[in-house]
Scaffold this motif. Structure first.
Motif, PDB file in Angstrom:
ATOM      1  N   ARG A   7       0.838  -1.200   0.000  1.00  0.00           N
ATOM      2  CA  ARG A   7       0.000   0.000   0.000  1.00  0.00           C
ATOM      3  C   ARG A   7       0.878   1.258   0.000  1.00  0.00           C
ATOM      4  O   ARG A   7       0.525   2.264  -0.604  1.00  0.00           O
ATOM      5  CB  ARG A   7      -0.934   0.010   1.211  1.00  0.00           C
ATOM      6  N   GLY A   8       2.027   1.197   0.646  1.00  0.00           N
ATOM      7  CA  GLY A   8       2.951   2.334   0.667  1.00  0.00           C
ATOM      8  C   GLY A   8       3.533   2.663  -0.696  1.00  0.00           C
ATOM      9  O   GLY A   8       4.037   3.764  -0.913  1.00  0.00           O
ATOM     10  N   LEU A   9       3.474   1.711  -1.622  1.00  0.00           N
ATOM     11  CA  LEU A   9       3.948   1.943  -2.985  1.00  0.00           C
ATOM     12  C   LEU A   9       2.816   2.380  -3.904  1.00  0.00           C
ATOM     13  O   LEU A   9       3.041   2.603  -5.091  1.00  0.00           O
ATOM     14  CB  LEU A   9       4.601   0.667  -3.540  1.00  0.00           C
ATOM     15  N   CYS A  10       1.607   2.490  -3.373  1.00  0.00           N
ATOM     16  CA  CYS A  10       0.420   2.817  -4.168  1.00  0.00           C
ATOM     17  C   CYS A  10      -0.290   4.057  -3.635  1.00  0.00           C
ATOM     18  O   CYS A  10      -1.502   4.190  -3.770  1.00  0.00           O
ATOM     19  CB  CYS A  10      -0.542   1.627  -4.162  1.00  0.00           C
ATOM     20  N   LEU A  11       0.447   4.958  -3.031  1.00  0.00           N
ATOM     21  CA  LEU A  11      -0.158   6.160  -2.465  1.00  0.00           C
ATOM     22  C   LEU A  11      -0.730   7.045  -3.570  1.00  0.00           C
ATOM     23  O   LEU A  11      -0.229   7.048  -4.697  1.00  0.00           O
ATOM     24  CB  LEU A  11       0.882   6.960  -1.675  1.00  0.00           C
ATOM     25  N   ASP A  12      -1.753   7.802  -3.228  1.00  0.00           N
ATOM     26  CA  ASP A  12      -2.249   8.766  -4.211  1.00  0.00           C
ATOM     27  C   ASP A  12      -1.203   9.880  -4.350  1.00  0.00           C
ATOM     28  O   ASP A  12      -0.255   9.962  -3.568  1.00  0.00           O
ATOM     29  CB  ASP A  12      -3.641   9.294  -3.845  1.00  0.00           C
ATOM     30  N   ALA A  13      -1.346  10.713  -5.355  1.00  0.00           N
ATOM     31  CA  ALA A  13      -0.328  11.725  -5.667  1.00  0.00           C
ATOM     32  C   ALA A  13      -0.048  12.644  -4.483  1.00  0.00           C
ATOM     33  O   ALA A  13       1.111  12.968  -4.193  1.00  0.00           O
ATOM     34  CB  ALA A  13      -0.754  12.532  -6.889  1.00  0.00           C
ATOM     35  N   HIS A  14      -1.086  13.066  -3.781  1.00  0.00           N
ATOM     36  CA  HIS A  14      -0.912  13.964  -2.637  1.00  0.00           C
ATOM     37  C   HIS A  14      -0.032  13.326  -1.566  1.00  0.00           C
ATOM     38  O   HIS A  14       0.939  13.931  -1.099  1.00  0.00           O
ATOM     39  CB  HIS A  14      -2.276  14.351  -2.045  1.00  0.00           C
ATOM     40  N   TRP A  15      -0.363  12.096  -1.161  1.00  0.00           N
ATOM     41  CA  TRP A  15       0.391  11.459  -0.075  1.00  0.00           C
ATOM     42  C   TRP A  15       1.765  11.007  -0.527  1.00  0.00           C
ATOM     43  O   TRP A  15       2.714  11.008   0.265  1.00  0.00           O
ATOM     44  CB  TRP A  15      -0.435  10.338   0.557  1.00  0.00           C
ATOM     45  N   ALA A  16       1.930  10.672  -1.782  1.00  0.00           N
ATOM     46  CA  ALA A  16       3.263  10.335  -2.287  1.00  0.00           C
ATOM     47  C   ALA A  16       4.180  11.560  -2.165  1.00  0.00           C
ATOM     48  O   ALA A  16       5.323  11.451  -1.721  1.00  0.00           O
ATOM     49  CB  ALA A  16       3.181   9.860  -3.729  1.00  0.00           C
ATOM     50  N   ARG A  17       3.653  12.730  -2.540  1.00  0.00           N
ATOM     51  CA  ARG A  17       4.453  13.957  -2.404  1.00  0.00           C
ATOM     52  C   ARG A  17       4.714  14.290  -0.936  1.00  0.00           C
ATOM     53  O   ARG A  17       5.785  14.766  -0.584  1.00  0.00           O
ATOM     54  CB  ARG A  17       3.763  15.126  -3.107  1.00  0.00           C
ATOM     55  N   MET A  18       3.732  14.028  -0.080  1.00  0.00           N
ATOM     56  CA  MET A  18       3.901  14.324   1.347  1.00  0.00           C
ATOM     57  C   MET A  18       5.037  13.519   1.972  1.00  0.00           C
ATOM     58  O   MET A  18       5.701  13.995   2.895  1.00  0.00           O
ATOM     59  CB  MET A  18       2.608  14.057   2.114  1.00  0.00           C
ATOM     60  N   VAL A  19       5.267  12.308   1.492  1.00  0.00           N
ATOM     61  CA  VAL A  19       6.350  11.493   2.056  1.00  0.00           C
ATOM     62  C   VAL A  19       7.642  11.649   1.263  1.00  0.00           C
ATOM     63  O   VAL A  19       8.604  10.946   1.493  1.00  0.00           O
ATOM     64  CB  VAL A  19       5.946  10.006   2.202  1.00  0.00           C
ATOM     65  N   GLY A  20       7.662  12.594   0.300  1.00  0.00           N
ATOM     66  CA  GLY A  20       8.918  12.954  -0.352  1.00  0.00           C
ATOM     67  C   GLY A  20       9.103  12.491  -1.778  1.00  0.00           C
ATOM     68  O   GLY A  20      10.120  12.783  -2.391  1.00  0.00           O
ATOM     69  N   ALA A  21       8.164  11.781  -2.356  1.00  0.00           N
ATOM     70  CA  ALA A  21       8.341  11.294  -3.717  1.00  0.00           C
ATOM     71  C   ALA A  21       7.730  12.270  -4.719  1.00  0.00           C
ATOM     72  O   ALA A  21       6.785  12.983  -4.408  1.00  0.00           O
ATOM     73  CB  ALA A  21       7.673   9.929  -3.875  1.00  0.00           C
ATOM     74  N   TYR A  22       8.288  12.287  -5.899  1.00  0.00           N
ATOM     75  CA  TYR A  22       7.690  13.066  -6.974  1.00  0.00           C
ATOM     76  C   TYR A  22       8.064  12.431  -8.308  1.00  0.00           C
ATOM     77  O   TYR A  22       9.156  11.891  -8.474  1.00  0.00           O
ATOM     78  CB  TYR A  22       8.103  14.540  -6.920  1.00  0.00           C
ATOM     79  N   TYR A  23       7.139  12.475  -9.223  1.00  0.00           N
ATOM     80  CA  TYR A  23       7.298  11.874 -10.541  1.00  0.00           C
ATOM     81  C   TYR A  23       7.954  12.889 -11.466  1.00  0.00           C
ATOM     82  O   TYR A  23       7.470  14.014 -11.605  1.00  0.00           O
ATOM     83  CB  TYR A  23       5.922  11.467 -11.063  1.00  0.00           C
ATOM     84  N   LEU A  24       9.054  12.505 -12.089  1.00  0.00           N
ATOM     85  CA  LEU A  24       9.756  13.406 -12.986  1.00  0.00           C
ATOM     86  C   LEU A  24       9.157  13.412 -14.388  1.00  0.00           C
ATOM     87  O   LEU A  24       9.253  14.392 -15.095  1.00  0.00           O
ATOM     88  CB  LEU A  24      11.232  13.015 -13.077  1.00  0.00           C
ATOM     89  N   GLY A  25       8.576  12.294 -14.784  1.00  0.00           N
ATOM     90  CA  GLY A  25       7.956  12.214 -16.100  1.00  0.00           C
ATOM     91  C   GLY A  25       8.624  11.196 -17.004  1.00  0.00           C
ATOM     92  O   GLY A  25       9.703  10.680 -16.707  1.00  0.00           O
ATOM     93  N   PRO A  26       7.978  10.905 -18.136  1.00  0.00           N
ATOM     94  CA  PRO A  26       8.528   9.918 -19.069  1.00  0.00           C
ATOM     95  C   PRO A  26       9.850  10.397 -19.658  1.00  0.00           C
ATOM     96  O   PRO A  26       9.991  11.561 -20.031  1.00  0.00           O
ATOM     97  CB  PRO A  26       7.450   9.796 -20.143  1.00  0.00           C
ATOM     98  N   GLY A  27      10.806   9.503 -19.701  1.00  0.00           N
ATOM     99  CA  GLY A  27      12.115   9.811 -20.269  1.00  0.00           C
ATOM    100  C   GLY A  27      13.000  10.666 -19.395  1.00  0.00           C
ATOM    101  O   GLY A  27      14.125  10.974 -19.772  1.00  0.00           O
ATOM    102  N   GLU A  28      12.526  11.062 -18.226  1.00  0.00           N
ATOM    103  CA  GLU A  28      13.316  11.900 -17.316  1.00  0.00           C
ATOM    104  C   GLU A  28      14.095  11.026 -16.342  1.00  0.00           C
ATOM    105  O   GLU A  28      13.642   9.962 -15.951  1.00  0.00           O
ATOM    106  CB  GLU A  28      12.416  12.855 -16.544  1.00  0.00           C
ATOM    107  N   CYS A  29      15.248  11.499 -15.938  1.00  0.00           N
ATOM    108  CA  CYS A  29      16.120  10.720 -15.065  1.00  0.00           C
ATOM    109  C   CYS A  29      16.646  11.603 -13.936  1.00  0.00           C
ATOM    110  O   CYS A  29      17.109  12.713 -14.188  1.00  0.00           O
ATOM    111  CB  CYS A  29      17.289  10.195 -15.903  1.00  0.00           C
ATOM    112  N   PRO A  30      16.597  11.110 -12.681  1.00  0.00           N
ATOM    113  CA  PRO A  30      17.206  11.878 -11.593  1.00  0.00           C
ATOM    114  C   PRO A  30      18.693  12.080 -11.885  1.00  0.00           C
ATOM    115  O   PRO A  30      19.359  11.188 -12.433  1.00  0.00           O
ATOM    116  CB  PRO A  30      17.011  10.995 -10.361  1.00  0.00           C
ATOM    117  N   SER A  31      19.230  13.227 -11.539  1.00  0.00           N
ATOM    118  CA  SER A  31      20.614  13.554 -11.895  1.00  0.00           C
ATOM    119  C   SER A  31      21.623  12.534 -11.374  1.00  0.00           C
ATOM    120  O   SER A  31      22.616  12.252 -12.046  1.00  0.00           O
ATOM    121  CB  SER A  31      20.975  14.954 -11.405  1.00  0.00           C
TER     122      SER A  31
END
Length: 176
Positions: free
Chosen positions: A132-156
């Motif tokens: 369930r922790g891997l299936c958070l809605d967008a709001h709660w995912a951001r609250m715990v520090g995650a954010y989606y960069l988008g297709p083809g994007e890579c963390p530095s």
């Protein structure tokens, strides 16, 4: 358990001369990557000392990208991707943690509703709560520090690995 031989050090400055021939990738932002197995080889050969890998000798803040040890199977890859390799002891319950720290009450749903029916099919309660922790809605995912960069994007931090021949970035996820 990390696979140290296939883990990597990423740095913006590589001063020890023994490491210069080991650099596999240099990116646009001058990050270079050295595989741990190669560092081990030059340490054993004596052409590099541990002192040279200190923060001043290697990089101000060394960054190690640990690769999980897997047997090469899809099952093991999924266990690594879902952080279930140390189950049952390593499983966590993000929902319970959010309640315990006062972010939500137990009645508040933090999981994206699209995943609820699939999660309900997981028979093991501890595993279900962990997933369930891997299936958070967008709001709660951001609250715990995650954010989606988008297709083809890579963390530095992963650009040197993404730049390797045969690698392809599908999408990126960052964590604060």
């Amino acid at each position: 358990m990390p696979d140290l031989a296939r883990s990597a050090f990423v740095a913006t400055e590589v001063r020890p001369a023994a490491l210069q021939p080991l650099l596999t990738v240099t990116t646009d932002d001058d990050r270079a990557m050295v595989w741990d197995r190669d560092i081990g080889r030059v340490l054993q050969a004596g052409s590099l000392s541990l002192d040279e890998l200190s923060p001043d000798g290697y990089r101000l803040f060394p960054h190690l990208l640990l690769r999980p040890r897997t047997d090469g199977s899809l099952l093991d890859a999924m266990r690594a991707a879902t952080w279930t390799m140390s189950a049952p002891d390593g499983l966590s319950d993000i929902g319970e943690s959010l309640v315990r720290h006062g972010y939500v009450t137990s009645e508040v749903g933090v999981v994206d509703p699209r995943w609820e029916s699939a999660l309900d099919q997981v028979g093991d309660d501890a595993l279900r709560r962990h997933l369930r922790g891997l299936c958070l809605d967008a709001h709660w995912a951001r609250m715990v520090g995650a954010y989606y960069l988008g297709p083809g994007e890579c963390p530095s931090d992963f650009r040197p690995i993404a730049a390797l021949p045969g690698s392809k970035v599908i999408a990126g996820l960052g964590v604060r």
